[in-house]
Design a protein around this motif. Structure first.
Motif, PDB file in Angstrom:
ATOM      1  N   ALA A 238       0.805  -1.219   0.000  1.00 17.62           N
ATOM      2  CA  ALA A 238       0.000   0.000   0.000  1.00 17.62           C
ATOM      3  C   ALA A 238       0.842   1.275   0.000  1.00 17.62           C
ATOM      4  CB  ALA A 238      -0.926   0.005   1.215  1.00 17.62           C
ATOM      5  N   LEU A 239       2.028   1.256   0.599  1.00 12.43           N
ATOM      6  CA  LEU A 239       2.729   2.506   0.864  1.00 12.43           C
ATOM      7  C   LEU A 239       4.108   2.644   0.221  1.00 12.43           C
ATOM      8  CD1 LEU A 239       1.836   2.883   4.659  1.00 12.43           C
ATOM      9  CD2 LEU A 239       0.756   4.024   2.709  1.00 12.43           C
ATOM     10  N   LEU A 240       4.654   1.589  -0.336  1.00 12.87           N
ATOM     11  CA  LEU A 240       5.996   1.687  -0.910  1.00 12.87           C
ATOM     12  C   LEU A 240       5.958   2.026  -2.400  1.00 12.87           C
ATOM     13  CD1 LEU A 240       7.938  -1.285   0.743  1.00 12.87           C
ATOM     14  CD2 LEU A 240       7.879   1.125   1.415  1.00 12.87           C
ATOM     15  N   LYS A 241       7.014   2.679  -2.864  1.00 12.01           N
ATOM     16  CA  LYS A 241       7.237   2.955  -4.280  1.00 12.01           C
ATOM     17  C   LYS A 241       8.641   2.486  -4.645  1.00 12.01           C
ATOM     18  CE  LYS A 241       3.232   4.880  -4.637  1.00 12.01           C
ATOM     19  NZ  LYS A 241       2.141   4.178  -5.353  1.00 12.01           N
ATOM     20  N   SER A 242       8.997   2.588  -5.916  1.00 12.15           N
ATOM     21  CA  SER A 242      10.312   2.152  -6.390  1.00 12.15           C
ATOM     22  C   SER A 242      10.995   3.288  -7.128  1.00 12.15           C
ATOM     23  CB  SER A 242      10.172   0.944  -7.320  1.00 12.15           C
ATOM     24  OG  SER A 242       9.507  -0.125  -6.670  1.00 12.15           O
ATOM     25  N   VAL A 243      12.297   3.495  -6.854  1.00  9.04           N
ATOM     26  CA  VAL A 243      13.043   4.562  -7.513  1.00  9.04           C
ATOM     27  C   VAL A 243      13.498   4.104  -8.899  1.00  9.04           C
ATOM     28  CG1 VAL A 243      13.808   5.503  -5.301  1.00  9.04           C
ATOM     29  CG2 VAL A 243      15.247   3.857  -6.500  1.00  9.04           C
ATOM     30  N   PRO A 244      13.731   5.040  -9.815  1.00  6.30           N
ATOM     31  CA  PRO A 244      14.102   4.666 -11.189  1.00  6.30           C
ATOM     32  C   PRO A 244      15.576   4.286 -11.322  1.00  6.30           C
ATOM     33  CG  PRO A 244      13.942   7.036 -11.015  1.00  6.30           C
ATOM     34  CD  PRO A 244      13.496   6.493  -9.682  1.00  6.30           C
ATOM     35  N   VAL A 245      15.983   3.260 -10.584  1.00  8.92           N
ATOM     36  CA  VAL A 245      17.319   2.680 -10.733  1.00  8.92           C
ATOM     37  C   VAL A 245      17.108   1.290 -11.311  1.00  8.92           C
ATOM     38  CG1 VAL A 245      19.395   1.894  -9.553  1.00  8.92           C
ATOM     39  CG2 VAL A 245      18.266   3.995  -8.807  1.00  8.92           C
ATOM     40  N   ARG A 246      17.438   1.125 -12.591  1.00  8.61           N
ATOM     41  CA  ARG A 246      17.139  -0.129 -13.276  1.00  8.61           C
ATOM     42  C   ARG A 246      18.424  -0.727 -13.855  1.00  8.61           C
ATOM     43  NH1 ARG A 246      11.589  -0.379 -14.406  1.00  8.61           N
ATOM     44  NH2 ARG A 246      12.025  -2.600 -14.629  1.00  8.61           N
ATOM     45  N   ALA A 247      18.509  -2.032 -13.810  1.00  2.00           N
ATOM     46  CA  ALA A 247      19.630  -2.752 -14.422  1.00  2.00           C
ATOM     47  C   ALA A 247      19.280  -4.227 -14.470  1.00  2.00           C
ATOM     48  CB  ALA A 247      20.919  -2.547 -13.623  1.00  2.00           C
ATOM     49  N   ASN A 248      19.746  -4.916 -15.514  1.00  5.45           N
ATOM     50  CA  ASN A 248      19.513  -6.352 -15.586  1.00  5.45           C
ATOM     51  C   ASN A 248      20.630  -7.097 -14.862  1.00  5.45           C
ATOM     52  OD1 ASN A 248      21.758  -6.564 -17.355  1.00  5.45           O
ATOM     53  ND2 ASN A 248      20.443  -6.208 -19.144  1.00  5.45           N
ATOM     54  N   PHE A 249      20.553  -8.419 -14.832  1.00  9.35           N
ATOM     55  CA  PHE A 249      21.551  -9.211 -14.126  1.00  9.35           C
ATOM     56  C   PHE A 249      22.957  -8.971 -14.665  1.00  9.35           C
ATOM     57  CE2 PHE A 249      17.963 -11.816 -12.643  1.00  9.35           C
ATOM     58  CZ  PHE A 249      18.349 -12.040 -11.325  1.00  9.35           C
ATOM     59  N   ARG A 250      23.109  -9.026 -15.984  1.00  8.45           N
ATOM     60  CA  ARG A 250      24.437  -8.932 -16.589  1.00  8.45           C
ATOM     61  C   ARG A 250      25.085  -7.592 -16.280  1.00  8.45           C
ATOM     62  NH1 ARG A 250      26.281  -6.673 -20.990  1.00  8.45           N
ATOM     63  NH2 ARG A 250      24.167  -6.168 -21.706  1.00  8.45           N
ATOM     64  N   GLU A 251      24.345  -6.520 -16.349  1.00  9.09           N
ATOM     65  CA  GLU A 251      24.909  -5.196 -16.104  1.00  9.09           C
ATOM     66  C   GLU A 251      25.432  -5.046 -14.677  1.00  9.09           C
ATOM     67  OE1 GLU A 251      22.123  -2.562 -19.182  1.00  9.09           O
ATOM     68  OE2 GLU A 251      21.431  -2.978 -17.145  1.00  9.09           O
ATOM     69  N   GLN A 252      24.862  -5.789 -13.745  1.00 10.35           N
ATOM     70  CA  GLN A 252      25.255  -5.653 -12.343  1.00 10.35           C
ATOM     71  C   GLN A 252      26.519  -6.442 -11.996  1.00 10.35           C
ATOM     72  OE1 GLN A 252      21.845  -5.622  -9.453  1.00 10.35           O
ATOM     73  NE2 GLN A 252      20.674  -6.244 -11.254  1.00 10.35           N
ATOM     74  N   PHE A 253      26.982  -7.287 -12.918  1.00  7.36           N
ATOM     75  CA  PHE A 253      28.171  -8.097 -12.634  1.00  7.36           C
ATOM     76  C   PHE A 253      29.460  -7.289 -12.623  1.00  7.36           C
ATOM     77  CE2 PHE A 253      26.124 -12.252 -14.335  1.00  7.36           C
ATOM     78  CZ  PHE A 253      25.398 -12.347 -13.159  1.00  7.36           C
ATOM     79  N   ASP A 254      29.403  -6.008 -13.032  1.00  3.26           N
ATOM     80  CA  ASP A 254      30.629  -5.208 -13.069  1.00  3.26           C
ATOM     81  C   ASP A 254      31.234  -4.994 -11.687  1.00  3.26           C
ATOM     82  OD1 ASP A 254      28.662  -3.518 -12.123  1.00  3.26           O
ATOM     83  OD2 ASP A 254      29.167  -1.836 -13.433  1.00  3.26           O
ATOM     84  N   ILE A 255      30.472  -5.194 -10.617  1.00  3.48           N
ATOM     85  CA  ILE A 255      31.017  -5.003  -9.272  1.00  3.48           C
ATOM     86  C   ILE A 255      32.119  -6.011  -8.965  1.00  3.48           C
ATOM     87  CG2 ILE A 255      28.867  -4.020  -8.382  1.00  3.48           C
ATOM     88  CD1 ILE A 255      28.323  -6.707  -7.005  1.00  3.48           C
ATOM     89  N   PHE A 256      32.105  -7.150  -9.643  1.00  4.08           N
ATOM     90  CA  PHE A 256      33.078  -8.199  -9.343  1.00  4.08           C
ATOM     91  C   PHE A 256      34.442  -7.937  -9.970  1.00  4.08           C
ATOM     92  CE2 PHE A 256      28.921 -10.530  -9.225  1.00  4.08           C
ATOM     93  CZ  PHE A 256      28.870 -10.621  -7.842  1.00  4.08           C
ATOM     94  N   ARG A 257      34.524  -6.908 -10.815  1.00  7.30           N
ATOM     95  CA  ARG A 257      35.815  -6.545 -11.410  1.00  7.30           C
ATOM     96  C   ARG A 257      36.571  -5.515 -10.565  1.00  7.30           C
ATOM     97  NH1 ARG A 257      32.518  -6.790 -16.145  1.00  7.30           N
ATOM     98  NH2 ARG A 257      32.292  -4.523 -16.204  1.00  7.30           N
ATOM     99  N   ASP A 258      35.977  -5.092  -9.480  1.00 10.18           N
ATOM    100  CA  ASP A 258      36.577  -4.087  -8.607  1.00 10.18           C
ATOM    101  C   ASP A 258      37.131  -4.780  -7.359  1.00 10.18           C
ATOM    102  OD1 ASP A 258      37.082  -1.972  -6.760  1.00 10.18           O
ATOM    103  OD2 ASP A 258      35.626  -0.709  -7.817  1.00 10.18           O
ATOM    104  N   LYS A 259      38.413  -4.607  -7.084  1.00 10.35           N
ATOM    105  CA  LYS A 259      39.031  -5.285  -5.934  1.00 10.35           C
ATOM    106  C   LYS A 259      38.402  -4.871  -4.613  1.00 10.35           C
ATOM    107  CE  LYS A 259      42.771  -1.934  -5.209  1.00 10.35           C
ATOM    108  NZ  LYS A 259      44.222  -1.691  -5.273  1.00 10.35           N
ATOM    109  N   HIS A 260      37.852  -3.652  -4.578  1.00 11.11           N
ATOM    110  CA  HIS A 260      37.262  -3.181  -3.325  1.00 11.11           C
ATOM    111  C   HIS A 260      35.981  -3.944  -2.976  1.00 11.11           C
ATOM    112  CE1 HIS A 260      40.156   0.014  -2.747  1.00 11.11           C
ATOM    113  NE2 HIS A 260      40.034   0.305  -4.033  1.00 11.11           N
TER     114      HIS A 260
END
Length: 453
Positions: A238-260
């Motif tokens: 009833a009360l939640l909304k979603s922000v316009p931050v969109r990405a598919n699975f493949r696009e999110q894999f870039d985090i694994f290339r960062d040593k941090h």
């Protein structure tokens, strides 16, 4: 509903979200962000309750007729951790796909499966061990939710408030561990509907090790949360909304290339992995190490204290991390856990009950410093990465650290089975804390660090 100045698509996805814009934040964004935080935090609290309800139930199973070995009991406490870590890997990638509204609603509704399953299964001591293992695994749904809820909430807040917002949400969510361990001994002591209008299960006979028997409604330990979960589902939809931050699975894999990503994963394993792992095994450790002495303590009378301390510290140190920086507090956390683990090693092979207060004291000390690190690491990640990557890293690190209950339970059980006491385990985690203290100092805390945060 969302503010009229923020149009939505399909009643769910906001078409604009600019938390770093001061005017937008003060006039429009702040109200929705904090409302999202409180509703999602309520559902996260329930998630942790469901995730750790097995650890509160397991110590009572032998008393109602379940014939399990010590190793089998540790495996029951381990399964929610195995599931929680595995499901968190999946939940990590869901916020930019499903959005906050759909993700929180669906994830909260799924908590009904383990709650209803456990309330039914533990009424019959002949329930197969394999069925209880499956239900323990399903309780891990509550653990998986964390990696979806925290990143999606992080999208709503400006960087200057990330430590505060995530500290509040994670801290109150972690508090669910203490809630379930503290309330379970109480709620199993009476019928939920004493009037008899609704029969939710008959009492069982609970027999202590000295032969005394009393009635117990053990199924209440799970069933009591049903109504609260339904309320959470309604609030989320009833009360939640979603922000316009969109990405598919493949696009999110870039985090694994960062040593941090990997450094922060190690740091969060040290902090939250310890919090969740020791939360799961604290009660059983008390039973296994000190239950053999005359006048042995009730494990659940003490087990809730550790998660309580860790949760409160996470809430308190979130705002402090915003002021002084996360890296300094993480340094304090890792060094404090190192000292605590070494201290604990002297009291896990007890010769008498007189050592019990020292065991509890060092355990609470470990939870204290783990709570600080749980808050400070969540300040570091939004400072190291951009918002979308930070959300992914928060979810990923949370997923791996959620294996804490599984890893701690299995390794401790194996060491106890071999040596009779878990001293070697505490030597091992002390060495791990030392490594992480160095990593945090070198990359984040020292003068001239690569990513001061």
């Amino acid at each position: 509903m969302a503010s009229p100045s923020i149009p939505t698509k399909d009643g769910t996805w906001l078409t604009r979200w600019e938390p770093e814009n001061h005017v937008f934040w003060e006039t429009t964004g702040k109200h929705l962000a904090w409302r999202t935080l409180w509703i999602t935090t309520y559902s996260l609290l329930l998630s942790f309750i469901v995730w750790f309800m097995v650890s509160a139930i397991v110590v009572k199973l032998p008393g109602v007729g379940f014939k399990f070995t010590s190793t089998q009991l540790f495996w029951l406490t381990a399964m929610p951790g195995l599931a929680g870590g595995t499901l968190r890997i999946i939940w990590t990638f869901l916020p930019p796909i499903l959005g906050t509204r759909h993700l929180v609603t669906l994830s909260t509704a799924l908590l009904l499966i383990p709650v209803l399953g456990w309330s039914y299964a533990i009424q019959n001591p002949s329930t197969p061990y394999g069925m209880l293992l499956l239900l323990a695994f399903l309780a891990g749904i509550g653990g998986g939710n964390f990696s979806g809820f925290m990143p999606s909430t992080s999208y709503f807040f400006p960087k200057r408030l990330q430590g505060t917002a995530l500290g509040i949400q994670a801290g109150i969510g972690n508090f669910g561990v203490s809630v379930v361990q503290f309330l379970t001994p109480w709620v199993v002591g009476f019928a939920l509907f004493a009037s008899g209008i609704v029969n939710l299960g008959n009492p069982q006979s609970f027999t202590t090790e000295n032969g005394l028997s009393s009635p117990i409604w053990l199924h209440n330990a799970a069933l009591v949360w049903t109504l609260f979960i339904l309320v959470g589902v309604v609030l989320a939809w009833a009360l939640l909304k979603s922000v316009p931050v969109r990405a598919n699975f493949r696009e999110q894999f870039d985090i694994f290339r960062d040593k941090h990503t990997w450094i922060m994963t190690s740091l969060y394993i040290a902090t939250f992995g310890s919090f969740s792992g020791f939360s799961a095994v604290f009660a059983l450790l008390i039973r296994q190490l000190y239950g053999k002495f005359e006048g042995a303590p009730d494990p659940l009378a003490f087990a809730y204290l550790g998660p309580l301390v860790g949760s409160l510290l996470r809430v308190a140190f979130g705002p402090l991390a915003d002021k002084v920086g996360g890296a300094k507090l993480t340094q304090l956390s890792t060094l404090g856990m190192l000292v605590s683990a070494v201290g604990l090693s002297f009291f896990v092979n007890p010769a008498s009950l007189s050592q019990f207060p020292y065991f509890v004291g060092f355990m609470l000390m470990l939870f204290f410093f783990a709570g600080i690190g749980n808050a400070s690491t969540f300040k570091q990640m939004p400072m190291i990465f951009d918002p979308r990557k930070a959300g992914g890293v928060i979810g990923w690190t949370s997923a791996i650290a959620a294996y804490g209950p599984f890893v701690f339970s299995v390794i401790i059980a194996a060491i106890i089975a071999r040596a009779g006491h878990p001293t070697a385990f505490f030597y091992g985690v002390a060495a791990f804390y030392a490594i992480n203290a160095f990593l945090n100092w070198y990359f984040y805390a020292r003068s001239g660090a690569e990513k001061p945060c």
